[in-house]
Design a protein around this motif. Sequence first.
Motif, PDB file in Angstrom:
ATOM      1  N   PRO A  23       0.845  -1.195   0.000  1.00 49.15           N
ATOM      2  CA  PRO A  23       0.000   0.000   0.000  1.00 49.15           C
ATOM      3  C   PRO A  23       0.880   1.245   0.000  1.00 49.15           C
ATOM      4  N   ARG A  24       0.323   2.327  -0.517  1.00 46.73           N
ATOM      5  CA  ARG A  24       1.061   3.587  -0.581  1.00 46.73           C
ATOM      6  C   ARG A  24       0.222   4.714  -0.007  1.00 46.73           C
ATOM      7  N   ASP A  25       0.910   5.755   0.459  1.00 44.90           N
ATOM      8  CA  ASP A  25       0.199   6.924   0.948  1.00 44.90           C
ATOM      9  C   ASP A  25      -0.137   7.840  -0.232  1.00 44.90           C
ATOM     10  N   GLY A  26      -0.749   8.970   0.053  1.00 47.37           N
ATOM     11  CA  GLY A  26      -1.174   9.889  -0.991  1.00 47.37           C
ATOM     12  C   GLY A  26      -0.048  10.484  -1.811  1.00 47.37           C
ATOM     13  N   LEU A  27       1.179  10.419  -1.302  1.00 46.55           N
ATOM     14  CA  LEU A  27       2.334  10.917  -2.046  1.00 46.55           C
ATOM     15  C   LEU A  27       3.141   9.779  -2.660  1.00 46.55           C
ATOM     16  N   GLY A  28       2.558   8.583  -2.681  1.00 47.10           N
ATOM     17  CA  GLY A  28       3.201   7.453  -3.341  1.00 47.10           C
ATOM     18  C   GLY A  28       4.248   6.727  -2.525  1.00 47.10           C
ATOM     19  N   GLN A  57      -5.689  16.430 -13.273  1.00 45.22           N
ATOM     20  CA  GLN A  57      -6.070  17.619 -12.504  1.00 45.22           C
ATOM     21  C   GLN A  57      -6.818  17.229 -11.242  1.00 45.22           C
ATOM     22  N   ASP A  58      -7.738  16.271 -11.337  1.00 46.19           N
ATOM     23  CA  ASP A  58      -8.465  15.811 -10.144  1.00 46.19           C
ATOM     24  C   ASP A  58      -7.493  15.277  -9.095  1.00 46.19           C
ATOM     25  N   LEU A  59      -6.508  14.514  -9.538  1.00 47.11           N
ATOM     26  CA  LEU A  59      -5.527  13.949  -8.601  1.00 47.11           C
ATOM     27  C   LEU A  59      -4.654  15.040  -7.994  1.00 47.11           C
ATOM     28  N   LEU A  60      -4.231  16.011  -8.799  1.00 40.69           N
ATOM     29  CA  LEU A  60      -3.448  17.128  -8.270  1.00 40.69           C
ATOM     30  C   LEU A  60      -4.252  17.899  -7.229  1.00 40.69           C
ATOM     31  N   ASP A  61      -5.525  18.177  -7.550  1.00 35.16           N
ATOM     32  CA  ASP A  61      -6.384  18.913  -6.615  1.00 35.16           C
ATOM     33  C   ASP A  61      -6.573  18.159  -5.309  1.00 35.16           C
ATOM     34  N   ALA A  62      -6.533  16.830  -5.370  1.00 38.15           N
ATOM     35  CA  ALA A  62      -6.699  15.990  -4.179  1.00 38.15           C
ATOM     36  C   ALA A  62      -5.393  15.815  -3.404  1.00 38.15           C
ATOM     37  N   LEU A  93       6.701  17.461 -13.887  1.00 40.40           N
ATOM     38  CA  LEU A  93       6.144  18.487 -13.003  1.00 40.40           C
ATOM     39  C   LEU A  93       5.416  17.851 -11.824  1.00 40.40           C
ATOM     40  N   ALA A  94       4.618  16.814 -12.109  1.00 39.93           N
ATOM     41  CA  ALA A  94       3.869  16.160 -11.039  1.00 39.93           C
ATOM     42  C   ALA A  94       4.799  15.473 -10.045  1.00 39.93           C
ATOM     43  N   VAL A  95       5.832  14.822 -10.535  1.00 39.49           N
ATOM     44  CA  VAL A  95       6.753  14.150  -9.605  1.00 39.49           C
ATOM     45  C   VAL A  95       7.629  15.184  -8.899  1.00 39.49           C
ATOM     46  N   THR A 161      -2.624  22.183  -1.644  1.00 37.81           N
ATOM     47  CA  THR A 161      -2.769  23.642  -1.720  1.00 37.81           C
ATOM     48  C   THR A 161      -1.823  24.266  -2.733  1.00 37.81           C
ATOM     49  N   ARG A 162      -0.759  23.589  -3.077  1.00 37.25           N
ATOM     50  CA  ARG A 162       0.211  24.136  -4.038  1.00 37.25           C
ATOM     51  C   ARG A 162       0.105  23.516  -5.427  1.00 37.25           C
ATOM     52  N   ALA A 163      -0.902  22.677  -5.635  1.00 33.34           N
ATOM     53  CA  ALA A 163      -1.093  22.047  -6.934  1.00 33.34           C
ATOM     54  C   ALA A 163      -1.405  23.090  -8.002  1.00 33.34           C
ATOM     55  N   PRO A 164      -0.906  22.875  -9.201  1.00 30.61           N
ATOM     56  CA  PRO A 164      -1.192  23.829 -10.281  1.00 30.61           C
ATOM     57  C   PRO A 164      -2.580  23.584 -10.873  1.00 30.61           C
ATOM     58  N   SER A 165      -3.115  24.610 -11.488  1.00 32.09           N
ATOM     59  CA  SER A 165      -4.276  24.437 -12.349  1.00 32.09           C
ATOM     60  C   SER A 165      -3.733  24.284 -13.762  1.00 32.09           C
TER      61      SER A 165
END
Length: 169
Positions: A23-28, A57-62, A93-95, A161-165
């Motif tokens: 299992p992994r946490d929200g940051l992998g 985008q949904d995952l970044l927002d979460a 960018l996401a990683v 809170t710092r995720a990009p749009s």
Amino acid sequence: MSDVSSGRDRDRDEEGRARNARPRDGLGRPLPYGAEGVARQPEGVVRAPEETVAEAQDLLDAGRPFHAHEVFEDAWKSGPDGERGLWRALAQLAVGLTHTARGNTSGGARLLRRGAAGVTTWTETTGRHSPYGIDAVTLTAWATDLAAEVERTDTPVDAATRAPSLHGH
């Protein structure tokens, strides 16, 4: 094949490739076996580009940039050759956000800059400055600004809170 150190059989997919089922946490980050983690993104999913952008985008927002990276990686691996540079840069960018949230600020800043440069190179090469509704200018500014901030402060960020749009709003 067995993992001698833990006595567990190695996790394998249908093709026999090693896969870590921990299992992994929200940051992998891997959690101990038996711990409750977040749902993982299925690998190798082929999505339409607009679906890729929306799901990421949904995952970044979460606050799950590691998982957004996996969605972009699917597009990078399955998409047309001419778009692979875009998807690879978005995955970086996401990683990069993942690493800054985990506390690896120098590595995160490097990946944010690499991803921003990749997006810029791709848009300049193709002449497509808002592929699939992505606001490339705003996104690269977000990445370079965040990279500079985390290098200056050496402080992890909150991924949600710092995720990009991706669409720049």
